[in-house]
Design a protein around this motif. Structure first.
Motif, PDB file in Angstrom:
ATOM      1  N   ALA A  42       1.949 -12.032  53.093  1.00 33.06           N
ATOM      2  CA  ALA A  42       1.563 -12.925  54.183  1.00 33.06           C
ATOM      3  C   ALA A  42       1.926 -14.389  53.919  1.00 33.06           C
ATOM      4  CB  ALA A  42       0.071 -12.778  54.476  1.00 33.06           C
ATOM      5  N   PRO A  43       1.674 -14.939  52.705  1.00 32.78           N
ATOM      6  CA  PRO A  43       2.026 -16.355  52.494  1.00 32.78           C
ATOM      7  C   PRO A  43       3.537 -16.594  52.443  1.00 32.78           C
ATOM      8  CG  PRO A  43       0.373 -15.601  50.913  1.00 32.78           C
ATOM      9  CD  PRO A  43       0.940 -14.387  51.557  1.00 32.78           C
ATOM     10  N   GLN A  44       4.303 -15.601  51.968  1.00 31.81           N
ATOM     11  CA  GLN A  44       5.749 -15.799  51.797  1.00 31.81           C
ATOM     12  C   GLN A  44       6.529 -15.595  53.094  1.00 31.81           C
ATOM     13  OE1 GLN A  44       3.909 -13.953  49.533  1.00 31.81           O
ATOM     14  NE2 GLN A  44       3.901 -15.618  48.021  1.00 31.81           N
ATOM     15  N   VAL A  45       6.162 -14.611  53.869  1.00 41.46           N
ATOM     16  CA  VAL A  45       6.933 -14.297  55.079  1.00 41.46           C
ATOM     17  C   VAL A  45       5.988 -14.193  56.284  1.00 41.46           C
ATOM     18  CG1 VAL A  45       8.943 -13.232  54.011  1.00 41.46           C
ATOM     19  CG2 VAL A  45       6.862 -11.873  54.323  1.00 41.46           C
ATOM     20  N   PRO A  46       5.364 -15.298  56.680  1.00 37.79           N
ATOM     21  CA  PRO A  46       4.418 -15.219  57.803  1.00 37.79           C
ATOM     22  C   PRO A  46       5.066 -14.776  59.107  1.00 37.79           C
ATOM     23  CG  PRO A  46       4.897 -17.500  57.224  1.00 37.79           C
ATOM     24  CD  PRO A  46       5.472 -16.653  56.137  1.00 37.79           C
ATOM     25  N   LEU A  47       6.331 -15.146  59.318  1.00 41.35           N
ATOM     26  CA  LEU A  47       7.002 -14.742  60.552  1.00 41.35           C
ATOM     27  C   LEU A  47       7.129 -13.229  60.627  1.00 41.35           C
ATOM     28  CD1 LEU A  47       8.463 -15.439  63.167  1.00 41.35           C
ATOM     29  CD2 LEU A  47      10.581 -15.706  61.841  1.00 41.35           C
ATOM     30  N   LEU A  48       7.475 -12.605  59.500  1.00 41.59           N
ATOM     31  CA  LEU A  48       7.583 -11.150  59.468  1.00 41.59           C
ATOM     32  C   LEU A  48       6.229 -10.494  59.725  1.00 41.59           C
ATOM     33  CD1 LEU A  48       9.428  -8.735  58.964  1.00 41.59           C
ATOM     34  CD2 LEU A  48       8.901  -8.912  56.522  1.00 41.59           C
ATOM     35  N   ILE A  49       5.175 -11.088  59.189  1.00 42.36           N
ATOM     36  CA  ILE A  49       3.834 -10.545  59.398  1.00 42.36           C
ATOM     37  C   ILE A  49       3.434 -10.654  60.866  1.00 42.36           C
ATOM     38  CG2 ILE A  49       1.404 -10.820  58.835  1.00 42.36           C
ATOM     39  CD1 ILE A  49       3.029  -9.561  56.616  1.00 42.36           C
ATOM     40  N   TRP A  50       3.773 -11.774  61.500  1.00 39.45           N
ATOM     41  CA  TRP A  50       3.470 -11.922  62.925  1.00 39.45           C
ATOM     42  C   TRP A  50       4.243 -10.898  63.757  1.00 39.45           C
ATOM     43  CZ3 TRP A  50      -0.503 -14.011  65.123  1.00 39.45           C
ATOM     44  CH2 TRP A  50      -1.150 -15.104  64.538  1.00 39.45           C
ATOM     45  N   PHE A  58      -5.191  -3.249  61.955  1.00 40.00           N
ATOM     46  CA  PHE A  58      -4.054  -3.811  61.213  1.00 40.00           C
ATOM     47  C   PHE A  58      -3.741  -5.217  61.717  1.00 40.00           C
ATOM     48  CE2 PHE A  58       0.465  -4.723  60.991  1.00 40.00           C
ATOM     49  CZ  PHE A  58       0.751  -4.492  59.659  1.00 40.00           C
ATOM     50  N   THR A  59      -3.657  -5.380  63.037  1.00 34.73           N
ATOM     51  CA  THR A  59      -3.319  -6.681  63.609  1.00 34.73           C
ATOM     52  C   THR A  59      -4.339  -7.739  63.225  1.00 34.73           C
ATOM     53  OG1 THR A  59      -2.246  -5.632  65.501  1.00 34.73           O
ATOM     54  CG2 THR A  59      -2.910  -7.918  65.766  1.00 34.73           C
ATOM     55  N   LEU A  60      -5.614  -7.397  63.337  1.00 32.96           N
ATOM     56  CA  LEU A  60      -6.659  -8.370  63.034  1.00 32.96           C
ATOM     57  C   LEU A  60      -6.590  -8.847  61.597  1.00 32.96           C
ATOM     58  CD1 LEU A  60      -9.250  -9.865  63.837  1.00 32.96           C
ATOM     59  CD2 LEU A  60     -10.527  -7.839  63.140  1.00 32.96           C
ATOM     60  N   LEU A  61      -6.442  -7.911  60.660  1.00 39.15           N
ATOM     61  CA  LEU A  61      -6.467  -8.298  59.252  1.00 39.15           C
ATOM     62  C   LEU A  61      -5.243  -9.104  58.850  1.00 39.15           C
ATOM     63  CD1 LEU A  61      -8.120  -5.463  57.175  1.00 39.15           C
ATOM     64  CD2 LEU A  61      -9.121  -7.294  58.517  1.00 39.15           C
ATOM     65  N   VAL A  76      -2.645 -14.378  57.507  1.00 35.88           N
ATOM     66  CA  VAL A  76      -1.656 -15.418  57.791  1.00 35.88           C
ATOM     67  C   VAL A  76      -2.347 -16.754  58.046  1.00 35.88           C
ATOM     68  CG1 VAL A  76       0.067 -16.180  59.469  1.00 35.88           C
ATOM     69  CG2 VAL A  76       0.114 -13.842  58.618  1.00 35.88           C
ATOM     70  N   ASN A  77      -3.530 -16.698  58.656  1.00 35.61           N
ATOM     71  CA  ASN A  77      -4.264 -17.926  58.962  1.00 35.61           C
ATOM     72  C   ASN A  77      -5.114 -18.422  57.801  1.00 35.61           C
ATOM     73  OD1 ASN A  77      -3.370 -18.322  61.651  1.00 35.61           O
ATOM     74  ND2 ASN A  77      -4.715 -16.687  62.353  1.00 35.61           N
ATOM     75  N   GLY A  78      -4.961 -17.797  56.621  1.00 35.33           N
ATOM     76  CA  GLY A  78      -5.593 -18.338  55.423  1.00 35.33           C
ATOM     77  C   GLY A  78      -6.785 -17.581  54.889  1.00 35.33           C
ATOM     78  N   GLU A  79      -7.177 -16.478  55.523  1.00 37.22           N
ATOM     79  CA  GLU A  79      -8.315 -15.699  55.040  1.00 37.22           C
ATOM     80  C   GLU A  79      -7.826 -14.654  54.031  1.00 37.22           C
ATOM     81  OE1 GLU A  79     -11.398 -14.725  53.837  1.00 37.22           O
ATOM     82  OE2 GLU A  79     -11.934 -15.761  55.705  1.00 37.22           O
TER      83      GLU A  79
END
Length: 356
Positions: free
Chosen positions: A270-278, A305-308, A313-316
């Motif tokens: 998530a921290p490295q590829v946030p665009l891919l996670i989105w 899956f989407t929620l987590l 990505v938003n820092g949690e």
């Protein structure tokens, strides 16, 4: 690489053979993105108090209005989307009005207000597809206001969010046109009367309210991390019969048990590829739209899956918090099932005879 991709596409075709729900899924993602983007514009959000995510509020209204809308023509769909967005704003405004009063006079938390939204989810089904959507949106508005900590001075933000949500939800529906065919909520089962003559929708509302109040009381003793997750689970597993509720409980728990671990696997990236996670989250929401209503288990897994991943990505990154999605969903689902059995249980009816 070709074989897994082909297998995935074949799986999608089995869930949505006519492609109609894939189009709706794209519409959900588009509505969410438009609302989130418009909410970040300075000229739009300058009158909103600091600390309130106007884009997040509007995106929630638009996304779930698009989920609940189920009409066949552009005109009726646009009308319903307008009503559904306003219903979400009404739910949020109701929360911001009642929560401060509960805190001031009864020393009670805002989650008590969610009981009224829980009742609306069940009871308003008696007014058909639009009524069911309005009830759901009232709860979604309350839930969003609760999650964002909105207060009595945030009516301007709610009104702006509703305006943005209407635009964001209606435009994609106008563009999708006749290519999209709505799915009926057949998975809920036929709504029949209670053996004692009570309207089934009233009973469903009471069951959801009882489950919500029980979770609120348990939260005061257990200190749940996100009690709203348990409340939401119990509200949406309530079906038209006790058997239907137990089936939805099983499917929701099964889906969550799959969706949460898949999301946890993605967390290191998530921290490295946030665009891919989105992008993965967007794909999951498309699958969510495709799976409703027949494959409630898949839909619940996709949303978990989407929620987590979006939380990550938003820092949690707190593992206890993320895992709470799993066990609190199980808790809420089980309590919802228990209330369906204990509070005026509904039985399926056939040829005028109650099946006991």
């Amino acid at each position: 690489m070709h074989r897994p991709l082909a297998s995935f596409i074949a799986w999608l075709d089995r869930i949505d053979p006519q492609l109609h729900r894939r189009i709706k899924g794209l519409r959900l993602v588009t509505a969410y993105g438009i609302a989130a983007a418009l909410g970040t514009l300075h000229d739009v959000s300058r009158d909103v108090p600091t600390g309130i995510s106007l884009g997040g509020l509007a995106a929630s209204f638009a996304l779930w209005a698009s989920v609940s809308e189920a009409r066949t023509t552009r005109a009726t769909s646009s009308r319903d989307l307008l009503i559904l967005c306003l219903a979400a704003a009404g739910g949020a405004a109701l929360f911001t009005s009642l929560a401060p009063l509960l805190r001031a006079h009864f020393n009670a938390g805002g989650e008590w207000v969610l009981a009224s939204g829980a009742f609306a989810v069940g009871y308003l089904k008696r007014y058909g597809i639009l009524g069911a959507g309005v009830g759901s949106q009232i709860y979604i508005g309350q839930l969003t206001a609760y999650s964002m900590g909105l207060g009595s001075g945030d009516y301007v933000a709610i009104a702006l969010a509703a305006s943005i949500a209407i635009v964001a939800a209606v435009i994609p529906r106008l563009l999708s046109g006749p290519a999209e065919h709505p799915a009926t909520m057949a998975a809920m089962g036929p709504i029949t009367g209670h053996p004692r003559g009570y309207p089934a929708e009233l009973v469903m509302g009471l069951q959801a309210t009882a489950a919500t109040l029980l979770i609120v009381v348990l939260n005061s003793f257990l200190g749940l991390m996100e009690s709203a997750w348990a409340i939401t689970a119990c509200v949406y597993v309530i079906g038209a019969t006790a058997a239907g509720t137990f089936d939805r409980v099983r499917r929701r728990i099964t889906g969550t048990l799959v969706g949460v671990p898949l999301a946890l696997i993605c967390l290191p990236f998530a921290p490295q590829v946030p665009l891919l996670i989105w992008c993965a989250a967007a794909l999951a929401m498309i699958i969510y739209a495709m799976a409703l209503p027949e494959r409630y288990d898949i839909a619940c897994g996709a949303f978990a899956f989407t929620l987590l991943v979006t939380l990550a990505v938003n820092g949690e990154h707190s593992m206890p918090m993320l895992l709470a999605r799993l066990w609190e969903t199980v808790l809420g689902s089980v309590i919802g099932g228990a209330m369906a059995m204990l509070v005026l249980p509904l039985r399926a009816q056939s040829t005028g005879t109650t099946v006991r």
